[in-house]
Design a protein around this motif. Structure first.
Motif, PDB file in Angstrom:
ATOM      1  N   ASN A   1      -9.612  12.626   3.587  1.00 20.84           N
ATOM      2  CA  ASN A   1     -10.487  11.277   4.451  1.00 20.84           C
ATOM      3  C   ASN A   1     -11.798  11.379   4.013  1.00 20.84           C
ATOM      4  OD1 ASN A   1      -8.302  11.526   6.746  1.00 20.84           O
ATOM      5  ND2 ASN A   1      -9.192  13.120   7.888  1.00 20.84           N
ATOM      6  N   LYS A   2     -12.074  12.433   3.391  1.00 25.30           N
ATOM      7  CA  LYS A   2     -13.211  12.248   1.891  1.00 25.30           C
ATOM      8  C   LYS A   2     -13.656  11.216   1.500  1.00 25.30           C
ATOM      9  CE  LYS A   2     -16.337  15.044  -0.208  1.00 25.30           C
ATOM     10  NZ  LYS A   2     -16.728  16.718  -0.688  1.00 25.30           N
ATOM     11  N   ILE A   3     -12.230  11.501   0.378  1.00 27.13           N
ATOM     12  CA  ILE A   3     -12.249  10.386  -0.708  1.00 27.13           C
ATOM     13  C   ILE A   3     -11.722   9.117  -0.168  1.00 27.13           C
ATOM     14  CG2 ILE A   3     -11.827  12.758  -2.618  1.00 27.13           C
ATOM     15  CD1 ILE A   3      -8.792  11.753  -2.653  1.00 27.13           C
ATOM     16  N   GLU A   4     -11.347   8.858   0.936  1.00 29.09           N
ATOM     17  CA  GLU A   4     -10.757   7.799   0.906  1.00 29.09           C
ATOM     18  C   GLU A   4     -11.618   7.540   2.714  1.00 29.09           C
ATOM     19  OE1 GLU A   4      -6.365   6.540  -0.875  1.00 29.09           O
ATOM     20  OE2 GLU A   4      -6.838   8.114   0.261  1.00 29.09           O
ATOM     21  N   PRO A   5     -12.734   6.978   2.731  1.00 31.09           N
ATOM     22  CA  PRO A   5     -13.226   6.964   3.990  1.00 31.09           C
ATOM     23  C   PRO A   5     -12.383   5.543   4.589  1.00 31.09           C
ATOM     24  CG  PRO A   5     -14.888   6.821   2.228  1.00 31.09           C
ATOM     25  CD  PRO A   5     -13.894   6.919   1.556  1.00 31.09           C
ATOM     26  N   TRP A   6     -13.260   5.330   6.083  1.00 32.90           N
ATOM     27  CA  TRP A   6     -13.535   3.923   6.383  1.00 32.90           C
ATOM     28  C   TRP A   6     -14.193   2.852   5.652  1.00 32.90           C
ATOM     29  CZ3 TRP A   6      -9.450   4.524   9.530  1.00 32.90           C
ATOM     30  CH2 TRP A   6      -8.497   4.938  10.276  1.00 32.90           C
ATOM     31  N   GLU A   7     -15.695   3.345   5.436  1.00 31.83           N
ATOM     32  CA  GLU A   7     -15.749   2.483   4.862  1.00 31.83           C
ATOM     33  C   GLU A   7     -16.874   3.493   4.506  1.00 31.83           C
ATOM     34  OE1 GLU A   7     -18.270   0.472   7.735  1.00 31.83           O
ATOM     35  OE2 GLU A   7     -20.104   2.185   7.877  1.00 31.83           O
ATOM     36  N   PRO A   8     -17.534   2.714   2.850  1.00 26.62           N
ATOM     37  CA  PRO A   8     -19.111   3.394   2.320  1.00 26.62           C
ATOM     38  C   PRO A   8     -19.679   4.186   3.075  1.00 26.62           C
ATOM     39  CG  PRO A   8     -17.995   0.818   1.325  1.00 26.62           C
ATOM     40  CD  PRO A   8     -18.003   1.290   2.678  1.00 26.62           C
ATOM     41  N   LYS A   9     -19.916   5.822   2.065  1.00 27.06           N
ATOM     42  CA  LYS A   9     -20.820   6.204   2.213  1.00 27.06           C
ATOM     43  C   LYS A   9     -21.994   6.832   1.324  1.00 27.06           C
ATOM     44  CE  LYS A   9     -17.877   7.664   6.708  1.00 27.06           C
ATOM     45  NZ  LYS A   9     -17.526   9.076   7.185  1.00 27.06           N
ATOM     46  N   SER A  10     -22.740   6.005   0.709  1.00 20.70           N
ATOM     47  CA  SER A  10     -22.972   6.024   0.281  1.00 20.70           C
ATOM     48  C   SER A  10     -24.191   7.781   0.370  1.00 20.70           C
ATOM     49  CB  SER A  10     -24.449   5.316  -0.598  1.00 20.70           C
ATOM     50  OG  SER A  10     -25.055   5.454  -1.242  1.00 20.70           O
ATOM     51  N   THR A  11     -24.313   8.494  -0.617  1.00 18.79           N
ATOM     52  CA  THR A  11     -24.815   9.933  -0.738  1.00 18.79           C
ATOM     53  C   THR A  11     -26.635   8.958  -1.199  1.00 18.79           C
ATOM     54  OG1 THR A  11     -24.504   9.890  -3.291  1.00 18.79           O
ATOM     55  CG2 THR A  11     -22.949  11.102  -1.572  1.00 18.79           C
ATOM     56  N   SER A  12     -27.435   7.926  -1.613  1.00 12.45           N
ATOM     57  CA  SER A  12     -28.265   7.658  -2.259  1.00 12.45           C
ATOM     58  C   SER A  12     -29.120   7.555  -0.411  1.00 12.45           C
ATOM     59  CB  SER A  12     -28.666   6.222  -2.535  1.00 12.45           C
ATOM     60  OG  SER A  12     -27.784   6.382  -3.677  1.00 12.45           O
ATOM     61  N   VAL A  13     -30.817   7.739  -0.317  1.00  6.21           N
ATOM     62  CA  VAL A  13     -31.095   7.291   0.953  1.00  6.21           C
ATOM     63  C   VAL A  13     -31.810   6.176   0.172  1.00  6.21           C
ATOM     64  CG1 VAL A  13     -30.617   9.777   1.764  1.00  6.21           C
ATOM     65  CG2 VAL A  13     -32.730   9.372   0.444  1.00  6.21           C
ATOM     66  N   PRO A  14     -32.546   5.750   1.429  1.00  4.80           N
ATOM     67  CA  PRO A  14     -33.506   4.370   1.197  1.00  4.80           C
ATOM     68  C   PRO A  14     -34.579   5.059   0.553  1.00  4.80           C
ATOM     69  CG  PRO A  14     -32.077   3.984   3.035  1.00  4.80           C
ATOM     70  CD  PRO A  14     -31.739   5.231   2.896  1.00  4.80           C
ATOM     71  N   VAL A  15     -35.641   4.621  -0.232  1.00  5.54           N
ATOM     72  CA  VAL A  15     -36.954   5.140  -0.683  1.00  5.54           C
ATOM     73  C   VAL A  15     -37.574   4.223  -1.069  1.00  5.54           C
ATOM     74  CG1 VAL A  15     -37.669   6.936  -2.147  1.00  5.54           C
ATOM     75  CG2 VAL A  15     -35.288   7.167  -1.837  1.00  5.54           C
ATOM     76  N   LEU A  16     -39.129   4.990  -0.207  1.00  2.52           N
ATOM     77  CA  LEU A  16     -40.162   3.240  -1.125  1.00  2.52           C
ATOM     78  C   LEU A  16     -40.797   4.396  -1.445  1.00  2.52           C
ATOM     79  CD1 LEU A  16     -41.652   0.907  -1.217  1.00  2.52           C
ATOM     80  CD2 LEU A  16     -43.274   1.930   1.245  1.00  2.52           C
ATOM     81  N   TRP A  17     -41.449   3.725  -3.533  1.00  2.00           N
ATOM     82  CA  TRP A  17     -41.856   4.789  -3.746  1.00  2.00           C
ATOM     83  C   TRP A  17     -42.882   3.452  -4.767  1.00  2.00           C
ATOM     84  CZ3 TRP A  17     -36.549   4.100  -5.327  1.00  2.00           C
ATOM     85  CH2 TRP A  17     -36.139   5.316  -5.493  1.00  2.00           C
ATOM     86  N   ARG A  18     -44.528   4.416  -4.214  1.00  2.00           N
ATOM     87  CA  ARG A  18     -45.742   3.506  -3.594  1.00  2.00           C
ATOM     88  C   ARG A  18     -46.164   3.916  -5.648  1.00  2.00           C
ATOM     89  NH1 ARG A  18     -46.118   1.693   1.297  1.00  2.00           N
ATOM     90  NH2 ARG A  18     -45.239   3.050   3.156  1.00  2.00           N
TER      91      ARG A  18
END
Length: 372
Positions: free
Chosen positions: A44-61
């Motif tokens: 269930n971890k390696i075949e998730p129902w949908e993509p689960k990115s480990t990246s998070v939204p970030v804004l670099w000012r």
């Protein structure tokens, strides 16, 4: 429409749902001793129902980073550092030094008279010029002068070096590479030029002048490399094309007016692993939310506004950089009622599309806008 949480339950037929017992735990230990494992413990971890990115939204000012980038000039030399870059370290991707997904990026700075040692590598790279004058890049003997918002390629396997003329000013540009992806493929090589410099063998800006003429191909011109021969895409021409297209077309409800940079010999992506686009948001334009596979790194080329990414609002202005992870809901808005905003985007769409992994979905609730 998106799947509901009810459709994402793990206690349904077809999903792994095995309860641990002392006998099973002992069995797993036995398998581990043979460098094996039971699929149902990780399925269930390696075949998730949908993509689960480990990246998070970030804004670099840019306003927060500019002085820190310039300070590196006093701390390290190009000769010692190789490349004087402050890289973007996404909190969810620190293990591979990525800005988002499998894309590495950072801000490189050079002072007048400095030159970085010529080298080549398996990773493909781009440059997006942010400020300064007198910068240039040499790629396999082709010298390109660089101006603000120019988009430049240094494809995989090509000898290249960067420098700033003595008569120039301090220059900063965004580097973007597929280093994490190539490393994940365990296929990365790096070489330093035996002469430490790549000699200029052609007229300055010859590739853009040869291949960058709209609707025209050079007579007898031949190009069979897997990347675009147009190593530099100039901002003025790009912005002109964007405005021309906007004047005769309706904007996308999700992207405004968007144009992709292409290889003029194939009309495909500029490189096999990295793609790029430029999109225009008309005055006061607010797009609807959608999500799609692939990782996206945006730089604000012009204007100001905000984006909502997975329900979180990020306010941006010129030269700021922000990321949208794969399968993250996102929408953009132009803050100005009188001027347009323009976003440059570096992405991994060439890989996603080539492997048949592209998928897109529109937000069907709340008029297509996310609550924040």
């Amino acid at each position: 429409m998106a799947q509901t949480d009810e459709n994402h339950r793990e206690d349904v037929a077809g999903r792994a749902n095995v309860e641990d017992t002392p006998e099973l735990l002992a069995y797993y230990d036995e398998l581990d001793g043979h460098h094996t494992g039971a699929l149902w413990t990780v399925a269930n971890k390696i075949e998730p129902w949908e993509p689960k990115s480990t990246s998070v939204p970030v804004l670099w000012r840019y306003a927060d980073l500019r002085e820190k980038v310039l300070r590196s000039v006093d701390l390290v030399t190009p000769e010692k550092a190789g490349r004087r870059v402050i890289y973007f370290n996404n909190p969810g991707r620190t293990d591979v030094s990525a800005a988002v997904g499998w894309i590495y990026a950072g801000l490189q700075v050079m002072h007048p008279g400095e030159k970085a040692t010529a080298h080549r590598h398996s990773a493909s790279a781009i440059r997006f010029i942010m400020e300064g004058s007198g910068a240039y890049t040499v790629v396999d003997g082709h010298k390109m002068t660089l101006g603000q918002n120019d988009f430049v390629l240094t494809p995989n396997g090509t000898w290249h070096e960067h420098a700033v003329e003595e008569s120039g000013t301090p220059c900063i540009w965004q580097d973007g590479l597929d280093i994490p992806f190539v490393n994940a493929m365990e296929a990365n090589f790096f070489e330093v030029h035996p002469d430490l410099s790549e000699p200029v063998a052609f007229a300055v800006d010859d590739m853009t002048k040869t291949w960058g003429n709209a609707g025209l191909t050079p007579g007898g011109g031949a190009w069979d490399e897997g990347y675009s021969p147009m190593f530099k895409y100039e901002w003025d021409r790009t912005y002109e094309a964007l405005n021309a297209y906007a004047s005769v077309s309706d904007p996308s409800p999700f992207d405004g007016t968007l144009m992709e940079y292409v290889n003029p010999t194939t009309n495909g992506p500029v490189m096999k692993t990295l793609g790029a686009s430029m999109q225009r948001l008309a005055p006061s334009e607010r797009t609807k939310a959608h999500r799609h596979t692939g990782s996206y790194l945006y730089q604000v080329a012009k204007g100001s506004g905000h984006s909502v990414i997975n329900g979180q609002r990020f306010d941006w202005t010129e030269r700021d950089i922000f990321c949208v992870p794969s399968w993250a809901w996102h929408e953009h808005a132009n803050a100005s009622a009188s001027d347009d905003a323009v976003l440059f985007c570096l992405n991994d769409l060439p890989v996603i599309r080539a492997l048949g992994l592209y998928r897109e979905e529109a937000l069907g609730e709340n008029g297509g806008h996310q609550p924040t």
